[in-house]
Design an enzyme around this catalytic site. Structure first.
Site, PDB file in Angstrom:
ATOM      1  CB  SER A 106      -0.906   0.022   1.237  1.00  0.00           C
ATOM      2  OG  SER A 106      -1.531   1.290   1.390  1.00  0.00           O
ATOM      3  CE1 TYR A 119      -3.887  -1.871   4.899  1.00  0.00           C
ATOM      4  CE2 TYR A 119      -3.162   0.376   4.440  1.00  0.00           C
ATOM      5  CZ  TYR A 119      -3.629  -0.849   3.997  1.00  0.00           C
ATOM      6  OH  TYR A 119      -3.841  -1.061   2.648  1.00  0.00           O
ATOM      7  CE  LYS A 123      -1.718  -4.064   2.977  1.00  0.00           C
ATOM      8  NZ  LYS A 123      -1.930  -5.319   2.225  1.00  0.00           N
TER       9      LYS A 123
END
Length: 212
Positions: A106, A119, A123
């Site tokens: 991401s 998160y 990633k």
């Protein structure tokens, strides 16, 4: 994806049915660990947007509100799950004489964005894993790359409302979400002979949110 035995079982079925594997796309992942965390994050994002519109300061505070189990769940799915799938797929890709792996990272793993740390941490780990594994598997003619998109026009993103989407678009020069079909075309490129000289790379279809 967080259960290595379940992942191994899935690839055992691939081996039994086909004997080999040509392409692995690691697309399974979560951006929050549960529905409560999604609502909590949406509420903070809405506060940030309101403050920005009114010219008021607002500093989100995430760290002290993240319990161990939430951090662990996101890491287990996004990082462990990606690793489990690559590990289980490698023998099948070798049996095919080569192939391609594409991992979903991401843009959040490449740039600093205000969000819960689990998160972007997960990633960024996928990016590091991609680069490491690409070197190991290159002698077997197996290419390993990653995608690091920004917002994609899917239910996972738009469920948080248009204001959330507009906040994301404010971070990128191209003021629209990527369509799933656009991302799919990039996956086809990286998985096919057209991308035969790409390995260890991170492509970021992010509308310019990441420039490198």
């Amino acid at each position: 994806m967080a259960d290595s035995a379940a992942v191994n079982d899935a690839f055992d079925r691939v081996k039994a049915d086909h004997g080999k594997l040509d392409i692995l796309i690691n697309a399974a992942g979560v951006n929050t660990p549960n529905r409560w965390a999604t609502r909590w994050l949406d509420d903070i994002n809405h506060h940030m947007l309101d403050a920005a519109r009114n010219g008021e300061p607002f500093a989100p505070e995430f760290l002290e509100q993240i319990p161990d189990e939430d951090f662990d769940r996101v890491m287990k799915i996004n990082v462990n799950g990606t690793f489990f799938a690559i590990r289980a797929a490698a023998p099948l890709l070798k049996a095919a004489g080569g192939g391609a792996i594409v991992n979903f990272a991401s843009v959040a793993g490449l740039v600093g964005l205000p969000m819960p740390a689990y998160y972007p941490a997960s990633k960024a780990a996928v990016v590091g894993m991609t680069r490491a594994v690409s070197g190991e598997l290159a002698p077997f003619n197996i290419r390993v790359n990653a995608l690091a998109p920004a917002g994609i026009n899917t239910a996972l993103l738009t469920q948080s409302g248009d204001e959330h989407v507009q906040a994301l678009l404010a971070l990128q020069p191209l003021k629209r979400l990527a369509e799933p079909e656009e991302i799919a075309r990039t996956l086809v490129f990286l998985s096919s002979d057209a991308g035969a000289h790409y390995t260890g790379q991170v492509l970021s279809p992010s509308g310019g949110a990441y420039l490198a």
